[in-house]
Enzyme design. Structure first.
Site, PDB file in Angstrom:
ATOM      1  N   SER A 128     -92.250   9.059  -4.537  1.00 34.80           N
ATOM      2  CA  SER A 128     -93.782   8.944  -5.119  1.00 34.80           C
ATOM      3  C   SER A 128     -94.063   7.919  -5.857  1.00 34.80           C
ATOM      4  O   SER A 128     -93.025   7.429  -6.510  1.00 34.80           O
ATOM      5  CB  SER A 128     -94.261  10.229  -5.862  1.00 34.80           C
ATOM      6  N   LYS A 184     -91.450  17.570  -3.349  1.00 40.13           N
ATOM      7  CA  LYS A 184     -92.521  16.170  -2.887  1.00 40.13           C
ATOM      8  C   LYS A 184     -93.978  16.655  -2.607  1.00 40.13           C
ATOM      9  O   LYS A 184     -94.766  16.362  -2.798  1.00 40.13           O
ATOM     10  CB  LYS A 184     -91.847  15.274  -2.033  1.00 40.13           C
ATOM     11  N   GLU A 191    -101.262  16.801  -6.964  1.00 40.78           N
ATOM     12  CA  GLU A 191    -102.030  15.713  -6.998  1.00 40.78           C
ATOM     13  C   GLU A 191    -103.444  15.812  -6.374  1.00 40.78           C
ATOM     14  O   GLU A 191    -104.559  15.257  -7.075  1.00 40.78           O
ATOM     15  CB  GLU A 191    -101.321  14.811  -6.031  1.00 40.78           C
ATOM     16  N   ARG A 447    -107.832  50.344   3.529  1.00 41.91           N
ATOM     17  CA  ARG A 447    -106.715  49.927   4.531  1.00 41.91           C
ATOM     18  C   ARG A 447    -106.208  51.320   4.824  1.00 41.91           C
ATOM     19  O   ARG A 447    -105.913  51.512   6.187  1.00 41.91           O
ATOM     20  CB  ARG A 447    -105.579  49.175   3.879  1.00 41.91           C
TER      21      ARG A 447
END
Length: 472
Positions: A128, A184, A191, A447
């Protein structure tokens, strides 16, 4: 004859800059590109450097000392597979291939397993920092065989960014196989969240408070001096002051409001769904980019769909401070979700990720570098088994003091008809996480009603099914 200590395949800007970074630390670097003219261009441009110009992969591999350390900086996906396939017959047992591309972690896990059968070490490394970081010092997240990482660690520690707080290199071993590229990937998801939160803050200041670019720029500059100090806030204040070089006014006002993406944010959300981890803020930031691309439809909708018009007449200074607090609070929610996802992935893939260290190596070189990352490291140093950052004393205190500001900002935006999907998501996540009881009991009853999916009870252990079709 072997003369190079390190090799880089791929001479696009990232590969070129990483090669120059390694060379600047006193190493001789062999360079290769599929298109020879590109390799020659880089070599001629830097003839004063210790670069070895190679025209073929055979020449490239032959120029490297053993065990060979080769970094692949080619396009992720098929191009990486093709490069590995071409290199494999030329390598010896114990050689090390390093993938520094933006690779999806399942591909890294697959390649690691395939190459292990051939005796070739494979290190998937998240890098990065962009082209500038590659040249001057990126944040690096390597994963693979630990013994192979130890052989490249001295170089990585030299080329990585150094944290301004203590000078430590922003690189560390993440774990086996795909751990590095997974970290990453989550970095990229965070980000996305950071960028969308900043964009929403900008929109609130501009749309609701009616502030000028110069006024907003000054606000971001002030914010960057405090707890919001970060690379993304720093570049935002720079963006906001730049004038259009092709006309009048500011360049930001001339840029079309359609945000692109390379898919890494989507990968983060997809993995969270696969793992069953709530990641609403980051996922909303991905969707925000998607809806921005529907420009033509949004233009049509703006002419027929009504919304409120708010003529703000309150205390602007007070609201600006609330937006600052809301931004910091929401940023914390994003990182809390991201690190919770890392914990779940670490358990699922048996990685033993070093959470505090991850925050440390993000302190410089990378896009999400920020002052408050030290608080994350401190939290995991105090409790390595911390389930969620929101349970740490520092973050408990911040959320207690800042939540009112978030609620006020969200209310103001809703009343003004201004979209703030990540701010809204942040407070919803916080309220959900702190709720002892959620209405999921009703969902489970539904459900069980239509699909006999059963349920657990609050008053005794076991799995139960109710006979819903019997009349009371």
């Amino acid at each position: 004859m072997a003369q190079a200590n390190f090799g880089v395949v791929g001479m696009a800007v990232m590969g070129k800059n990483l090669a120059l970074n390694v060379e600047s630390r006193g190493y001789t670097v062999a360079i290769y590109n599929r298109t020879t003219s590109k390799t020659e261009e880089v070599y001629k441009e830097h003839q004063d450097k210790n670069l070895v110009f190679t025209k073929t992969l055979e020449e490239f591999v032959g120029s490297l000392e053993k065990p060979r350390r080769i970094m692949l900086m080619v396009q992720a996906g098929a191009a990486t597979d093709a490069t590995i396939k071409s290199l494999l017959p030329l390598l010896d047992i114990g050689d090390i291939l390093i993938d520094g591309g933006n690779t999806h972690f399942p591909d890294t896990m697959r390649r690691n397993a395939e190459l292990a059968d051939s005796g070739i070490n494979f290190i998937g490394t998240g890098v990065s920092g962009g082209e500038k970081g590659a040249l001057l010092g990126p944040s690096m997240m390597p994963g693979g065989q630990k013994e192979a990482y130890d052989l490249v660690a001295p170089i990585f520690e030299q080329i990585a960014a150094k944290a301004p707080q203590d000078g430590k290199p922003c690189v560390a071993y993440m774990g086996a196989n795909g751990a590095g590229h997974y970290v990453k990937m989550v970095h990229n998801g965070i980000e996305y969240g950071d960028m969308q939160l900043i964009a929403e803050s900008y929109d609130l200041l501009k749309r609701i408070l009616g502030l000028s670019n110069a006024e907003i720029q000054a606000i971001f500059e002030e914010w960057n001096e405090g707890e919001l100090d970060s690379y993304l806030i720093e570049i935002t204040k720079e963006v906001l002051k730049r004038k259009d070089d092709e006309g009048e006014g500011y360049i930001v006002d001339k840029i079309l409001d359609k945000a692109g993406n390379k898919g890494t944010g989507k990968w983060t959300s997809e993995s969270a769904l696969d793992l069953g981890v709530p990641l609403p803020l980051i996922t909303e930031s991905v969707f925000a980019r998607y809806i921005s691309t529907y420009k033509d439809e949004r233009v049509k909708a703006s002419k027929v769909l009504s919304g409120p018009a708010l003529d703000f007449s309150g205390d602007k200074k007070e609201v600006i401070e609330k937006i600052r607090k809301a931004l910091y609070f929401s940023k914390i929610m994003s990182y809390a979700q991201g690190f919770a996802q890392l914990r779940k992935a670490s358990e699922e893939f048996d990685w033993d990720l070093p959470y505090g260290t991850i925050a440390q190596i993000w302190r410089a070189g990378c896009i999400i570098r920020a002052e408050f990352l030290q608080n994350i490291t401190d939290a995991f140093d105090k409790d390595s088994e911390l389930e969620n950052l929101l349970l740490d004393d520092y973050f408990v205190d911040i959320t207690k003091r800042y939540q009112e500001a978030v609620r006020d900002v969200v209310s103001l935006a809703v009343q003004a008809g201004t979209p703030i999907p990540t701010f809204t998501s942040a407070i919803s996540y916080y309220d959900s996480y702190r709720s002892e009881n959620l209405p999921a009991n009703l969902i489970q009853a539904q459900r069980d009603y239509f699909g006999a999916h059963t349920y657990e009870r609050t008053d005794k252990a076991g799995i139960f099914h109710y006979d819903w079709y019997t009349e009371d």
